[in-house]
Design an enzyme around this catalytic site. Structure first.
Site, PDB file in Angstrom:
ATOM      1  N   PHE A   1      -2.542   3.425  15.489  1.00 52.14           N
ATOM      2  CA  PHE A   1      -1.098   3.372  15.726  1.00 52.14           C
ATOM      3  C   PHE A   1      -0.574   4.590  16.486  1.00 52.14           C
ATOM      4  O   PHE A   1       0.622   4.671  16.749  1.00 52.14           O
ATOM      5  CB  PHE A   1      -0.343   3.252  14.401  1.00 52.14           C
ATOM      6  CG  PHE A   1      -0.261   1.858  13.892  1.00 52.14           C
ATOM      7  CD1 PHE A   1       0.544   0.927  14.521  1.00 52.14           C
ATOM      8  CD2 PHE A   1      -0.999   1.455  12.791  1.00 52.14           C
ATOM      9  CE1 PHE A   1       0.628  -0.377  14.046  1.00 52.14           C
ATOM     10  CE2 PHE A   1      -0.930   0.163  12.312  1.00 52.14           C
ATOM     11  CZ  PHE A   1      -0.116  -0.762  12.942  1.00 52.14           C
TER      12      PHE A   1
ATOM     13  N   HIS B   1     -13.305  17.168  16.145  1.00 50.00           N
ATOM     14  CA  HIS B   1     -12.729  16.878  14.834  1.00 50.00           C
ATOM     15  C   HIS B   1     -13.086  17.989  13.841  1.00 50.00           C
ATOM     16  O   HIS B   1     -13.973  18.793  14.078  1.00 50.00           O
ATOM     17  CB  HIS B   1     -13.269  15.542  14.304  1.00 50.00           C
ATOM     18  CG  HIS B   1     -12.653  14.342  14.946  1.00 50.00           C
ATOM     19  ND1 HIS B   1     -13.074  13.874  16.175  1.00 50.00           N
ATOM     20  CD2 HIS B   1     -11.623  13.530  14.568  1.00 50.00           C
ATOM     21  CE1 HIS B   1     -12.349  12.803  16.501  1.00 50.00           C
ATOM     22  NE2 HIS B   1     -11.461  12.576  15.540  1.00 50.00           N
ATOM     23  N   HIS B   2     -12.412  17.944  12.697  1.00 48.86           N
ATOM     24  CA  HIS B   2     -12.723  18.800  11.554  1.00 48.86           C
ATOM     25  C   HIS B   2     -14.163  18.524  11.100  1.00 48.86           C
ATOM     26  O   HIS B   2     -14.695  17.431  11.334  1.00 48.86           O
ATOM     27  CB  HIS B   2     -11.735  18.506  10.436  1.00 48.86           C
ATOM     28  CG  HIS B   2     -11.776  17.067  10.008  1.00 48.86           C
ATOM     29  ND1 HIS B   2     -12.695  16.609   9.092  1.00 48.86           N
ATOM     30  CD2 HIS B   2     -11.064  15.993  10.414  1.00 48.86           C
ATOM     31  CE1 HIS B   2     -12.536  15.320   8.932  1.00 48.86           C
ATOM     32  NE2 HIS B   2     -11.550  14.906   9.733  1.00 48.86           N
TER      33      HIS B   2
ATOM     34  N   LYS C   1     -15.914  15.360   8.816  1.00 49.61           N
ATOM     35  CA  LYS C   1     -16.106  13.990   9.317  1.00 49.61           C
ATOM     36  C   LYS C   1     -17.586  13.626   9.227  1.00 49.61           C
ATOM     37  O   LYS C   1     -18.445  14.426   9.577  1.00 49.61           O
ATOM     38  CB  LYS C   1     -15.644  13.940  10.766  1.00 49.61           C
ATOM     39  CG  LYS C   1     -15.596  12.563  11.379  1.00 49.61           C
ATOM     40  CD  LYS C   1     -14.875  12.598  12.727  1.00 49.61           C
ATOM     41  CE  LYS C   1     -14.799  11.207  13.332  1.00 49.61           C
ATOM     42  NZ  LYS C   1     -14.044  10.266  12.479  1.00 49.61           N
TER      43      LYS C   1
ATOM     44  N   PRO D   1      -5.995  -1.139  15.310  1.00 52.20           N
ATOM     45  CA  PRO D   1      -6.952  -0.148  14.792  1.00 52.20           C
ATOM     46  C   PRO D   1      -6.418   1.274  14.919  1.00 52.20           C
ATOM     47  O   PRO D   1      -6.944   2.188  14.301  1.00 52.20           O
ATOM     48  CB  PRO D   1      -8.191  -0.347  15.678  1.00 52.20           C
ATOM     49  CG  PRO D   1      -7.809  -1.257  16.789  1.00 52.20           C
ATOM     50  CD  PRO D   1      -6.478  -1.865  16.478  1.00 52.20           C
TER      51      PRO D   1
ATOM     52  N   GLY E   1       0.848  -1.202   0.000  1.00 54.11           N
ATOM     53  CA  GLY E   1       0.000   0.000   0.000  1.00 54.11           C
ATOM     54  C   GLY E   1       0.874   1.238   0.000  1.00 54.11           C
ATOM     55  O   GLY E   1       0.487   2.299   0.507  1.00 54.11           O
ATOM     56  N   ALA E   2       2.053   1.120  -0.601  1.00 45.96           N
ATOM     57  CA  ALA E   2       3.080   2.154  -0.485  1.00 45.96           C
ATOM     58  C   ALA E   2       2.730   3.440  -1.229  1.00 45.96           C
ATOM     59  O   ALA E   2       3.390   4.456  -1.040  1.00 45.96           O
ATOM     60  CB  ALA E   2       4.429   1.607  -0.987  1.00 45.96           C
TER      61      ALA E   2
ATOM     62  N   GLY F   1      -2.292  -2.160   9.532  1.00 45.58           N
ATOM     63  CA  GLY F   1      -3.074  -0.993   9.901  1.00 45.58           C
ATOM     64  C   GLY F   1      -4.361  -0.862   9.108  1.00 45.58           C
ATOM     65  O   GLY F   1      -5.133   0.048   9.339  1.00 45.58           O
TER      66      GLY F   1
END
Lengths: 252, 252, 252, 252
Positions: A109, A136-137, A140, A107, A11-12, A79
């Site tokens: 990190f 939050h912003h 969301k 869930p 998933g880089a 992740g």
């Protein structure tokens, strides 16, 4: 000196994956041996000699990636979301046949967030009142945040286990919504504000005192110390670990 | 040197009144000439030579007390509740016939709280988002607090006057109550926690930044600097002033 | 409908300039007509028909840029540092000959920060105690921050003007540095913490209460609403204005 | 149902002692059997049938009180200061001969404060930066507070044990005192503000995130839940326990 861990990132090309590529590259005790984007063949991980794999892909592919890792003896730090109980049970069964291999599914990190939840759960039994504010912003779509719901559930379970009654609340006249959402008996308030990123406060109150545990997440760079800690610890924890707190030394 | 103000306190046996007696006694520029409890004759205020009166009684008697003061040329500082628009209009009419006499009716004497509301109202037009969190002890019966509702109304009116649209909010999935109560388009969240006294935060957010205006009230002693400021200023403000902010120098 | 402002951005390749280019482009009431980097000829601004100029360059060139603007009748909004009193006096003299032209020089464009300082200065006379905590990332080389020093000076001047004595402090035994730096009698504390951006709290305390005014800057996007507000207001404020608060409606 | 604990309070006329008398009386699982002031004979504790003793006296008498308790088989909960290492060693030796008796000596009974320190120490190894801000009323004579110094020492020791280097700090130009006091490599800032009681924040910072652990003490009532918890737990912890955290279940 121990040789560096040989790490492959799946998933880089995603936002989180790109951060992980940078973080692994910068870590002195790690070597980035492969960085795969969507559709690239998993065999390249083996050709590159990876011993550790970071999966930051999508729910549709994470299970196949992790099974591939386990079957080839690679430790995995995951992740990606989507690991419900059924998937985790199936993975644990697979790991039973590979007793030297470790997998961490986390869930979250962000060390500070994981610690905040763990501390809140431990403190919850010692206070009459506990409430949660998450901020939050405004883009969301869900309220409360998943992290706030999980924290409330941990707090609620800890209080139930210790036989602590519900917090006192004499409210008789309230506007709709003023007292927040009820999650397992814990009130959760969701603030949405332009400019914010992701923030959470757990407020614990007893006679004459208050304990507040607050976490501010400013940037997704905050996940990288947890990813690196996971990579450094996963080989020492064979089997499946769910939640980064399983690797933290929280007991004195 | 100016002679001290001659102050009478009505409601002197109540909790607020007892604080006022202490505060006036301790003030170097004031002299406490009378301290009356329930049922004591108002004439004693005149006999004692009072020029200023503090009314901290009950809604049922405050109107008669203040009319008595005005009719005898005493300035009055009033902290009792119950002064609705009708009562205030009647008092203003009475004051028209006593052009040298001043009356201050203040729903809130805590300087910090009054300033916090005033600043929030002035700042509100410059930010995309505004929300309010109020936090109180769990024996409070109403939610949100009266101060939070008034602050939200001030903020709402200021934004309407400046043509600012409603704050952004992409919430699609919400637990009941998570997003707080809606007061004139401003979200208000009420926390109830053992150990707290009375606290309020106004959070204002714009791209990449947040302004927070917080007031903590720890003790009813917090009302006394406002009462003293009222007493020192009332003679210079003939007529009726509603709200302590009318006496504050908030403009640079 | 009023035609859009025709805006030229100088310093358009710098970090702030690039943000300004984006912000002006996105604003419905503005048109970006020129975006010049280092060394590009100022005449292009005139050819493009600009009526407004944003200067986000370097101290060595800002003075010439702004003089050029004034001499050609363009209004200017200036975020570049280096405008000491001598330079500002010379510019004011030049503007005296161009009575229709406005220039805004702003040391800080973050609305929240400008408001926080203004509110702190206004509130300072009403409290016994005022202290400042500023918190920044650990790569900052000066302590306290320039904003904290300016805020302390404003607070100090406001208290002196109102005859407020120094805050109470019974400290007898202190470790070196515990009580912070003394800026005009106001204690300032500087926290340096990985992960932070730029944050400041002004704490004001009186009997039984506390007022806290906090500003969090998460991102340099926070400067853009101030730049746009400056552009919209500068034509209505001929002459030199120093500080964005000159354009804010802070008086009720 | 277990019979109530029979509790004697020494120092019952002092401020803390009077609170303890109230708290024990109100506790359903305790019976207050004696409340002694200065100079009253300890034998009354035995006559009253006490099984537990709370010592909230003065440094000059606490040692004799506790030895008396241990020699007569009473469990003791001690909040008096003055128990240095020598005194504690002597008490531990005495307790060796009374293997069923427990003594708790706690420098701090506020649960929130004890938890905050414990959590800060556990989290300290996971963050690049840690600083402490403590905030108190302005009549306090020492800076930093004893609690802040102890917290800094715990944080410092935890980081040293985990091999964490000093926090990053690029400060080159600083006003004297701006960066706080250095306690074992941890910066501690002391704010003194009228209206405050006793407050402390531990700020921990890593890339892109911050964890804040804050404790507010509003009232000495905050010590009573800790005293009661000590009384309920002391019989199950024979020997000497130093610090209330020895009785808290902090490990999941």
């Amino acid at each position: 000196m121990t040789p560096p861990l040989k790490v492959a990132v799946l998933g880089a090309r995603g936002r989180m994956g790109a951060e992980a590529v940078k973080a692994v590259t910068a870590a002195e005790d790690m070597e980035l041996v492969a960085a795969l984007g969507r559709g690239e063949a998993l065999e390249r991980v083996l050709e590159a000699g990876a011993t550790h794999l970071v999966d930051l892909t999508v729910p549709a592919s994470t299970e196949a990636n992790v099974r591939f890792a386990v079957e080839h003896g690679l430790h995995a730090v995951v992740g990606t979301t989507g690991w419900d109980e059924d998937r985790r049970a199936a993975l644990a069964a697979l790991l039973a046949g590979h007793p030297d291999t470790g997998v961490l599914i986390a869930p979250n990190f962000a060390l500070g967030s994981v610690l905040a939840s763990a501390f809140a759960a431990r403190a919850a039994r010692y206070f009459e009142s506990v409430e949660i504010i998450e901020l939050h912003h405004p883009d969301k779509v869900d309220a409360p945040s998943g992290t706030a719901v999980r924290t409330a559930q941990l707090v609620s379970a800890a209080r139930a286990a210790a036989g602590v009654p519900a917090g006192p609340d004499a409210t008789e006249h309230a506007l709709d919504g003023a007292r927040g959402a009820d999650v397992g008996g814990v009130r959760v308030h969701s603030v949405r504000l332009r400019g914010l990123v992701a923030h959470q406060e757990v407020l614990l109150g007893g006679p004459g005192e208050q304990l507040t545990i607050r976490h501010d997440s400013y940037d997704r760079a905050s996940f990288m110390p947890g990813v690196l800690l996971g990579l450094r610890s996963v080989a020492a924890h064979p089997g499946l670990t769910y939640g980064l707190d399983g690797y933290l030394e929280l007991n004195a």
